[in-house]
Design a protein around this motif. Structure first.
Motif, PDB file in Angstrom:
ATOM      1  N   HIS A 268       0.805  -1.097  -0.073  1.00  0.00           N
ATOM      2  CA  HIS A 268       0.087   0.020  -0.078  1.00  0.00           C
ATOM      3  C   HIS A 268       0.905   1.153   0.020  1.00  0.00           C
ATOM      4  O   HIS A 268       0.416   2.205   0.336  1.00  0.00           O
ATOM      5  CB  HIS A 268      -1.031   0.010   1.378  1.00  0.00           C
ATOM      6  N   THR A 270       2.296   4.662  -1.784  1.00  0.00           N
ATOM      7  CA  THR A 270       1.845   5.457  -2.740  1.00  0.00           C
ATOM      8  C   THR A 270       2.752   5.513  -3.919  1.00  0.00           C
ATOM      9  O   THR A 270       4.113   5.119  -3.769  1.00  0.00           O
ATOM     10  CB  THR A 270       1.790   6.975  -2.355  1.00  0.00           C
ATOM     11  N   GLU A 273       5.755   7.600  -2.635  1.00  0.00           N
ATOM     12  CA  GLU A 273       6.698   6.867  -1.845  1.00  0.00           C
ATOM     13  C   GLU A 273       7.401   5.943  -2.557  1.00  0.00           C
ATOM     14  O   GLU A 273       8.733   5.635  -2.278  1.00  0.00           O
ATOM     15  CB  GLU A 273       5.875   6.286  -0.917  1.00  0.00           C
TER      16      GLU A 273
END
Length: 449
Positions: A268, A270, A273
């Protein structure tokens, strides 16, 4: 020197025919000569398994019964805690032996053992703090798999330093206790051919940023660092609530991430990131079979790849162990998410070859295994296919590899060699039958408790 000849081999530069490989006395490849002598079998570089919790192999199939409420990773974790409470060091060694034999049969030639089951069931350290590490090492020695031992630091129950729950007692150390465990682990693997050590702060759930920094400082030059990050939506939400940032962003802001690090799952993360992590040289440690089994979610692989990110694959909970299955599940998850085909292949290229070579490169980096692939200086870790097998009829090269991943049944891997020694013949590891018998006896005792 040991000489080996292959009809075809997947070298770093691609497929070549009539390949002659010489292996030195230490088990490393000395020379690779294409267009030399004809052979019968087809050679692939061995696959690193960059993330394993070996003891969880004993749980395979035992958590597929619906609970009274919605099931998730968190309900699965409670069952895992109940299971591990009954395991002795002898049990862990036996289960790891079975898992490692199955890994070798499934095309994995090195395992990164993310090892957090350290203590007695009540949390008391064993007389030798590295007792469990020694058991893992014994299983690797018996089966012949290369081992990257990753002792895991675990101190808390949730992000922000919350107290641990009773089921986590066997995992817990303070920094001084962990330092002693690390030194004991180094002693445990000393003398095991092909073995090395890395360090693994378990997650931001189990370690604060300051503790992660302290654990990273314990690593010697060349030792790798692994951490679970952004596996679960609940974990990400807790990090934002408590730290003000999601887990991967928090690690980036702290300046911790570099090419020494492997982010396990990163499901999860992004796009921003993951692009920044890719720029740091971080490897994404993907475990598609376990992530599917636990309902974790789907890693955004195309974007990470486009940012230059490296990935490898691991078997994590070891619910079903196979290198082709991990890569197939990775590709199929992307197809389902994007409603497309051959998502992780280059334009005009083989999906199987792209997946295999990428995972070998990323996994080798993540486990600090040295040069990757069938090349001088690399370990002679080889997966051999028999062109006469039905799954490979009228196929060669990349079409054979595509068929291994997407069309072959179990047993398609004919032989596996580790450091120039054959450890799987005719698809079977010599210890598997006895390991299955021992694990069956353990399960009969544990499930009756």
């Amino acid at each position: 020197m040991r000489s080996m000849v292959f009809a075809e081999a997947l070298l770093p530069e691609g497929w070549r025919r009539d390949v002659h490989v010489e292996v030195d006395a230490d088990g490393r490849i000395a020379t690779v000569t294409p267009d030399a002598a004809p052979g019968r079998l087809v050679a692939l570089p061995g696959m690193p398994d960059l993330h394993s919790h070996a003891f969880q192999r004993g749980m395979a199939g035992l958590t597929e019964h619906a609970g009274a409420s919605d099931d998730s990773f968190w309900t699965w974790r409670e069952l895992m805690y109940r299971f591990l409470a009954h395991l002795t060091p002898e049990d862990v060694e036996a289960i790891a032996t079975l898992a490692y034999a199955e890994m070798l049969e499934g095309g994995f030639t090195r395992v990164g053992e993310f090892h957090y089951l350290h203590h007695d069931p009540d949390g008391t350290p064993y007389a030798d703090r590295a007792e469990m590490a020694a058991r893992i090492t014994a299983a690797a020695r018996a089966t012949g798999i290369n081992l990257t031992l990753l002792p895991s630091f675990y101190a808390h129950g949730e992000i922000g330093g919350a107290p641990p729950v009773p089921g986590q007692r066997r995992f817990l150390n303070d920094l001084d206790g962990f330092a002693a465990l690390v030194e004991g682990s180094r002693r445990a693997i000393a003398g095991l051919p092909g073995a090395n050590l890395g360090l693994a702060p378990h997650s931001l759930r189990a370690a604060t940023i300051e503790e992660i920094r302290a654990v990273a400082a314990m690593a010697r030059p060349g030792e790798t660092l692994h951490i679970h990050a952004a596996e679960q939506v609940k974990e990400v939400e807790a990090a934002i609530r408590i730290l003000g940032l999601p887990p991967i962003a928090a690690l980036l802001e702290a300046g911790l991430l570099s090419e020494r690090w492997c982010l396990i799952h990163a499901t999860h993360g992004t796009a921003a990131e993951l692009a920044q992590a890719a720029g740091c040289g971080v490897v994404a440690g993907l475990c598609p079979v376990t992530e599917s089994n636990l309902g974790d979610g789907i890693f955004p692989a195309p974007g990470f790849r486009e940012a230059g990110g490296l990935f490898g694959v691991g078997t994590d909970s070891n619910v079903l162990i196979s290198a082709p299955l991990e890569l197939r599940t990775l590709e199929y998850s992307q197809r389902l998410a994007l409603r497309s085909r051959n998502v992780l292949a280059p334009r005009g290229g083989s999906t199987g070859q792209a997946l295999w070579q990428s995972a070998v490169a990323g996994g080798s980096r993540a486990l600090a295994a040295g040069p990757a692939g069938i090349a001088p200086g690399a370990w002679a870790d080889l997966v051999l296919l028999d062109p006469a097998a039905p799954a490979f009829a009228a196929r060669s090269g990349e079409r054979m590899l595509d068929s291994l991943l997407f069309a072959a049944r179990d047993g398609a891997i004919h032989e596996v060699w580790v450091r120039g020694t054959r450890v799987v013949a005719d698809g079977v590891h010599p210890l598997r039958a006895e390991a299955e018998r021992r694990v069956a006896a353990i399960l009969a005792r544990v499930l009756a408790a």
